[in-house]
Design a protein around this motif. Structure first.
Motif, PDB file in Angstrom:
ATOM      1  N   SER A 269      54.908  29.838  36.350  1.00  0.00           N
ATOM      2  CA  SER A 269      54.954  31.307  36.355  1.00  0.00           C
ATOM      3  C   SER A 269      53.592  31.964  36.459  1.00  0.00           C
ATOM      4  N   VAL A 270      52.520  31.203  36.316  1.00  0.00           N
ATOM      5  CA  VAL A 270      51.169  31.781  36.278  1.00  0.00           C
ATOM      6  C   VAL A 270      50.383  31.285  37.484  1.00  0.00           C
ATOM      7  N   PRO A 271      49.981  32.195  38.378  1.00  0.00           N
ATOM      8  CA  PRO A 271      49.395  31.750  39.641  1.00  0.00           C
ATOM      9  C   PRO A 271      47.946  31.303  39.579  1.00  0.00           C
ATOM     10  N   THR A 272      47.149  31.826  38.643  1.00  0.00           N
ATOM     11  CA  THR A 272      45.722  31.524  38.669  1.00  0.00           C
ATOM     12  C   THR A 272      45.289  30.815  37.397  1.00  0.00           C
ATOM     13  N   LEU A 273      44.229  30.033  37.524  1.00  0.00           N
ATOM     14  CA  LEU A 273      43.727  29.261  36.395  1.00  0.00           C
ATOM     15  C   LEU A 273      43.138  30.162  35.313  1.00  0.00           C
ATOM     16  N   THR A 274      42.418  31.212  35.712  1.00  0.00           N
ATOM     17  CA  THR A 274      41.850  32.090  34.691  1.00  0.00           C
ATOM     18  C   THR A 274      42.938  32.827  33.922  1.00  0.00           C
ATOM     19  N   ASP A 275      44.030  33.198  34.589  1.00  0.00           N
ATOM     20  CA  ASP A 275      45.156  33.804  33.869  1.00  0.00           C
ATOM     21  C   ASP A 275      45.739  32.818  32.856  1.00  0.00           C
ATOM     22  N   ALA A 276      45.853  31.557  33.263  1.00  0.00           N
ATOM     23  CA  ALA A 276      46.375  30.541  32.355  1.00  0.00           C
ATOM     24  C   ALA A 276      45.464  30.367  31.142  1.00  0.00           C
ATOM     25  N   ILE A 277      44.163  30.412  31.352  1.00  0.00           N
ATOM     26  CA  ILE A 277      43.204  30.271  30.245  1.00  0.00           C
ATOM     27  C   ILE A 277      43.353  31.436  29.264  1.00  0.00           C
ATOM     28  N   HIS A 278      43.450  32.641  29.788  1.00  0.00           N
ATOM     29  CA  HIS A 278      43.653  33.808  28.922  1.00  0.00           C
ATOM     30  C   HIS A 278      44.938  33.653  28.095  1.00  0.00           C
ATOM     31  N   LEU A 279      46.008  33.236  28.728  1.00  0.00           N
ATOM     32  CA  LEU A 279      47.284  33.110  28.019  1.00  0.00           C
ATOM     33  C   LEU A 279      47.230  32.034  26.949  1.00  0.00           C
ATOM     34  N   MET A 280      46.600  30.913  27.258  1.00  0.00           N
ATOM     35  CA  MET A 280      46.492  29.854  26.263  1.00  0.00           C
ATOM     36  C   MET A 280      45.676  30.302  25.058  1.00  0.00           C
ATOM     37  N   ALA A 281      44.566  30.981  25.313  1.00  0.00           N
ATOM     38  CA  ALA A 281      43.743  31.473  24.201  1.00  0.00           C
ATOM     39  C   ALA A 281      44.544  32.420  23.317  1.00  0.00           C
ATOM     40  N   ASP A 282      45.336  33.257  23.939  1.00  0.00           N
ATOM     41  CA  ASP A 282      46.119  34.255  23.206  1.00  0.00           C
ATOM     42  C   ASP A 282      47.283  33.611  22.455  1.00  0.00           C
ATOM     43  N   PHE A 283      48.180  32.957  23.171  1.00  0.00           N
ATOM     44  CA  PHE A 283      49.430  32.491  22.577  1.00  0.00           C
ATOM     45  C   PHE A 283      49.268  31.221  21.745  1.00  0.00           C
ATOM     46  N   GLN A 284      48.312  30.375  22.100  1.00  0.00           N
ATOM     47  CA  GLN A 284      48.153  29.120  21.364  1.00  0.00           C
ATOM     48  C   GLN A 284      47.118  29.214  20.244  1.00  0.00           C
ATOM     49  N   ALA A 285      46.095  30.034  20.449  1.00  0.00           N
ATOM     50  CA  ALA A 285      44.997  30.087  19.472  1.00  0.00           C
ATOM     51  C   ALA A 285      44.820  31.446  18.817  1.00  0.00           C
ATOM     52  N   GLY A 286      45.555  32.454  19.291  1.00  0.00           N
ATOM     53  CA  GLY A 286      45.424  33.780  18.707  1.00  0.00           C
ATOM     54  C   GLY A 286      44.081  34.419  18.974  1.00  0.00           C
ATOM     55  N   GLN A 287      43.458  34.059  20.102  1.00  0.00           N
ATOM     56  CA  GLN A 287      42.142  34.581  20.444  1.00  0.00           C
ATOM     57  C   GLN A 287      42.213  35.427  21.709  1.00  0.00           C
ATOM     58  N   THR A 288      41.368  36.397  21.772  1.00  0.00           N
ATOM     59  CA  THR A 288      41.175  37.162  22.999  1.00  0.00           C
ATOM     60  C   THR A 288      39.793  36.815  23.537  1.00  0.00           C
ATOM     61  N   ILE A 289      39.761  36.289  24.756  1.00  0.00           N
ATOM     62  CA  ILE A 289      38.471  35.916  25.335  1.00  0.00           C
ATOM     63  C   ILE A 289      38.166  36.811  26.528  1.00  0.00           C
ATOM     64  N   SER A 290      36.913  36.965  26.804  1.00  0.00           N
ATOM     65  CA  SER A 290      36.482  37.836  27.898  1.00  0.00           C
ATOM     66  C   SER A 290      36.754  37.176  29.244  1.00  0.00           C
ATOM     67  N   ASP A 291      36.766  38.013  30.293  1.00  0.00           N
ATOM     68  CA  ASP A 291      36.916  37.475  31.649  1.00  0.00           C
ATOM     69  C   ASP A 291      35.768  36.531  31.981  1.00  0.00           C
ATOM     70  N   SER A 292      34.578  36.861  31.488  1.00  0.00           N
ATOM     71  CA  SER A 292      33.409  36.009  31.751  1.00  0.00           C
ATOM     72  C   SER A 292      33.583  34.636  31.109  1.00  0.00           C
ATOM     73  N   ASP A 293      34.058  34.614  29.864  1.00  0.00           N
ATOM     74  CA  ASP A 293      34.260  33.322  29.197  1.00  0.00           C
ATOM     75  C   ASP A 293      35.375  32.527  29.865  1.00  0.00           C
ATOM     76  N   ALA A 294      36.432  33.204  30.287  1.00  0.00           N
ATOM     77  CA  ALA A 294      37.514  32.511  30.987  1.00  0.00           C
ATOM     78  C   ALA A 294      37.013  31.897  32.290  1.00  0.00           C
ATOM     79  N   ALA A 295      36.154  32.626  32.996  1.00  0.00           N
ATOM     80  CA  ALA A 295      35.587  32.093  34.238  1.00  0.00           C
ATOM     81  C   ALA A 295      34.683  30.903  33.960  1.00  0.00           C
ATOM     82  N   SER A 296      33.959  30.946  32.854  1.00  0.00           N
ATOM     83  CA  SER A 296      33.093  29.811  32.503  1.00  0.00           C
ATOM     84  C   SER A 296      33.916  28.579  32.166  1.00  0.00           C
TER      85      SER A 296
END
Length: 345
Positions: A269-296
């Motif tokens: 359901s998720v087309p891009t890797l950075t979107d997947a990273i954001h979702l994992m940080a949120d739903f699995q770890a309860g964290q909000t990460i910046s776009d810059s950190d997701a890109a890194s």
């Protein structure tokens, strides 16, 4: 693990090896029987006759020149209009290092996994496993290959040997990457951007689940561990164990070649890797990460894109068929019973 305050600086590979393991290099076995099984498995992996309409092979969905996937949300099957919902096709590369196969872990190893797609109605759609044996038995070129791969057996063309051969070939689908060179001590193997992403990957706890040799594939985890995942139509491992405590548990996917194997998650359901990273940080770890950190982090994950074993995955010449086509098999005429273990995902 203590991290340096300078983002591009090196993390000691020896320290990383407490959590991660480099992939081995693939090489042909010295054992000639095992080599014969690998060669036979390669033939079977690419053979489209092992499907109801003679139009689909293992490689149709697990495309070996495309990092073992087809980059579709859901893969089409042999029968017209058949789409293998609700799960996305996982990569076959490095699958031998995982604790089980399929998203829900219902197959304990590659041999067990190879049975399923042959008879899954939305995949290769044979009526039963005996039909696969009948198809192979009608191809004259296969007979000497099975005798060489399984010497001493009176009738080596059977479903156990078919799936064992496919699994033997799949065990060699290994993709060493710059990440492996880094783990082995080559600190120049990662770029400064990738090293920065590695630090964030560790600091954000991604290695809690995505570790080991395959950077995942070694545990089952609930999707939506901190916050509930929105789409709960697929119960995950609960379908296998029949235990409510396994609802929404899935096998943690490998991160090897992850930059090449989207779309992401069990449902694609998720087309891009950075979107997947954001979702994992949120739903699995309860964290909000910046776009810059997701890109890194995505840059670091790109270091796991490996080298495809070009000669190993080269499509072999197809053994010529006998006088009767797969669609005319006795299995098609006499049986509509399907095995129940099916599925590529």
């Amino acid at each position: 693990m203590e991290l340096s305050s300078t983002p591009p600086s090196n993390i000691d590979p020896a320290a990383l090896r407490a959590r991660f393991t480099a992939l081995p290099q693939n090489s042909d076995p010295a054992d000639q029987v095992q080599l014969a099984r690998i060669n036979l498995g390669r033939q079977l992996y690419f053979d489209k006759r092992l499907s109801r309409e003679s139009n689909q092979s293992c490689n149709s969905c697990h495309q070996l020149t495309n990092y073992g996937v087809d980059n579709k949300q859901y893969s089409p099957g042999s029968m017209p209009g058949a789409i293998d919902t609700p799960r996305n096709t996982p990569t076959v590369y490095n699958a031998a290092f995982q604790l089980s196969q399929f998203w829900d872990g219902r197959a304990v190893n590659l041999i067990a996994q190879a049975h399923g797609p042959l008879v899954a109605p939305k995949e290769m759609a044979l009526h039963n496993l005996q039909e696969a044996v009948d198809i192979v038995a009608r191809v004259p070129g296969y007979a000497p290959e099975f005798r060489q791969a399984f010497p001493g057996q009176q009738d080596p063309v059977n479903i156990e040997n078919i799936t064992a051969s496919i699994a033997a070939f799949e065990q060699g689908l290994i993709t060493p990457s710059p990440w492996d060179r880094y783990l082995q001590g080559d600190t120049a193997a990662l770029t400064p951007a990738q090293k920065k992403g590695l630090k964030l990957y560790l600091a954000d706890g991604c290695d809690t689940c995505h570790a080991g040799r395959d950077m995942g594939g070694i545990s089952y985890q609930r999707l939506g561990d901190v916050y509930r995942w929105g789409n709960k139509s697929d119960p995950g491992r609960e379908k296998v164990t029949h235990s409510a405590t396994d609802f929404m548990f899935f096998k943690v996917p490998t991160l090897r070649n992850i930059a090449k194997t989207g779309p992401y998650f069990h449902d694609g359901s998720v087309p891009t890797l950075t979107d997947a990273i954001h979702l994992m940080a949120d739903f699995q770890a309860g964290q909000t990460i910046s776009d810059s950190d997701a890109a890194s982090i995505a840059a670091f994950l790109g270091s796991m894109t490996g080298t495809l074993p070009a000669s190993y995955i080269a499509a072999p010449a197809e053994p010529p068929s006998g006088s009767q086509s797969a669609g005319q098999s006795e299995g098609n005429k006499t049986s509509s019973i399907r095995e129940s273990s099916g599925g590529r995902s």
